[in-house]
Design a protein around this motif. Sequence first.
Motif, PDB file in Angstrom:
ATOM      1  N   TYR A   1      -2.585  -2.900   1.548  1.00 44.11           N
ATOM      2  CA  TYR A   1      -3.826  -2.740   0.901  1.00 44.11           C
ATOM      3  C   TYR A   1      -4.352  -3.122   2.335  1.00 44.11           C
ATOM      4  CZ  TYR A   1      -2.359   0.679  -2.305  1.00 44.11           C
ATOM      5  OH  TYR A   1      -2.251   2.014  -3.659  1.00 44.11           O
TER       6      TYR A   1
ATOM      7  N   LYS B   1      -7.341  -2.732   5.850  1.00 43.86           N
ATOM      8  CA  LYS B   1      -8.575  -2.826   5.458  1.00 43.86           C
ATOM      9  C   LYS B   1      -9.093  -1.676   4.167  1.00 43.86           C
ATOM     10  CE  LYS B   1      -9.416  -4.413   9.932  1.00 43.86           C
ATOM     11  NZ  LYS B   1     -10.250  -3.848  10.876  1.00 43.86           N
ATOM     12  N   GLU B   2      -8.019  -1.954   3.282  1.00 42.74           N
ATOM     13  CA  GLU B   2      -8.620  -1.268   2.108  1.00 42.74           C
ATOM     14  C   GLU B   2      -9.014  -1.975   1.388  1.00 42.74           C
ATOM     15  OE1 GLU B   2      -6.180   2.224   0.834  1.00 42.74           O
ATOM     16  OE2 GLU B   2      -5.707   2.903   2.478  1.00 42.74           O
ATOM     17  N   TYR B   3     -10.066  -3.238   0.867  1.00 38.13           N
ATOM     18  CA  TYR B   3      -9.773  -4.316   0.492  1.00 38.13           C
ATOM     19  C   TYR B   3      -9.968  -4.101  -0.801  1.00 38.13           C
ATOM     20  CZ  TYR B   3     -10.451  -6.371   5.409  1.00 38.13           C
ATOM     21  OH  TYR B   3      -9.977  -6.813   6.364  1.00 38.13           O
TER      22      TYR B   3
ATOM     23  N   LYS C   1      -9.563  -1.654  -3.349  1.00 36.40           N
ATOM     24  CA  LYS C   1      -7.690  -1.503  -3.855  1.00 36.40           C
ATOM     25  C   LYS C   1      -6.620  -2.352  -3.768  1.00 36.40           C
ATOM     26  CE  LYS C   1      -6.764   3.804  -2.753  1.00 36.40           C
ATOM     27  NZ  LYS C   1      -5.898   4.255  -1.767  1.00 36.40           N
TER      28      LYS C   1
END
Length: 431
Positions: A143, A147-149, A151
């Motif tokens: 994640y 760059k799905e910070y 989550k």
Amino acid sequence: MEDLQKLEQTFQQAFQKQKEDLKTHQDFVVSTYDAILRDQQIENSDEVLKIKERSILELANVFCELGQADDLVALSKNVRPMFEFLAKAKSAKIIRTIIDKLERLPNSHALLMRVCEDFALWAKNENRNFLRQRVQVKLASLYYEMKEYTKALELIQRLSFEVRKLDDKKLLVEIHLIESKILYAVKDYQKAKSALISGRTAANAIYVSPILQAQLDIQSGILHSEEKDFKTAYSYFYEAWDAYHNEGNRTIALSCLKYMCLSKIMTEMIDDVTNILSSTNALEYQGSAIEAMRALAVAYRKRSLHDFEDALSTYKTDLVSDPVINRHVQGLYDKLLEQHLLRIIEPFSRVQIEHIASLIQLPREQVERKLSQMILDQSLSGTLDQGHGGLIVYDVDPPASIHTAALSTLSTMDSAVDALFEKSKKKLVSN
């Protein structure tokens, strides 16, 4: 017994063909391993399970070597019924192998995330918490890379709370390290530093592998760089480079070498950059990344904005694409630009912005924007005359010596009053 020997022979035939020329015998190798896994005629004894386990691992190797990501994903689902016959440690090894092989394939992050999510859900349903936690740590790392910070942070903080109760120090080190990286990415530097300190504290209580220690060192160097403590950052980057260099991981070792050069440039020790890049161990990393750092150092030594810009445009991939280097290089460029502007403005009390732009050979809009920022930051005393497109520079009066003397007197009086108060308090207590 005969069936077992036949199964072993079948496996060895496929294994030999795989080693001889996989591309030529691809169909035979894959179909043979698959047939071994699907064979239900032989009872799943320990010897049979060993052959099937080896078939799974070799099949994962084959799909990885051939670059067949979708087949690896299908394999991750097809082997799950076998896990009820295998020991937990062996099933965990198979899962780790499939994840590792899939990670090596290019452009496989989305598939890898899906596989990790599936494995984590399966482990949860099967009540295999130890395995689930490790898969979820990997998932949080993915994640972060995607760059799905939000989550990543939610998952890693939930895991941190859960693992802290179990007192699994090694896993806790990995969790705190990923948490620190995520917090740094969202620019929460204070919490990122706290998470890293927690990780290093846990690491001090156990033995950690040289690579995990190197990862901690890189993150420490990055955070010290953020605090402008480049001397300490350099020592951390050097330790990390040494570990990755000895391990043979050239990609990350090269990044550490770039960070070492950056630390020296930021402390204006340009000669040290030349020494680092000319050292025996650094010679094997010669390439565009090393040339980029050398060009940057030369441009900064010459205090040349145009050479600096040329270096940034020529080596854009090596400099701008790296978030750590890009962040500090932009700061370095702004510092150089500010120094040049102050030197040009110094003789004037009023000057046209167009004239400044022509002297520094930069677009008028960029110069005006930078002058406005300098005035707001109080590094330049003046104002922009928007009506006439000019800059009015104010004379800066030196601070009066009487103010310094008055502050010193007040500070001394404050110390004296405090001392008298403490003395009187002791007398009152004694009476």
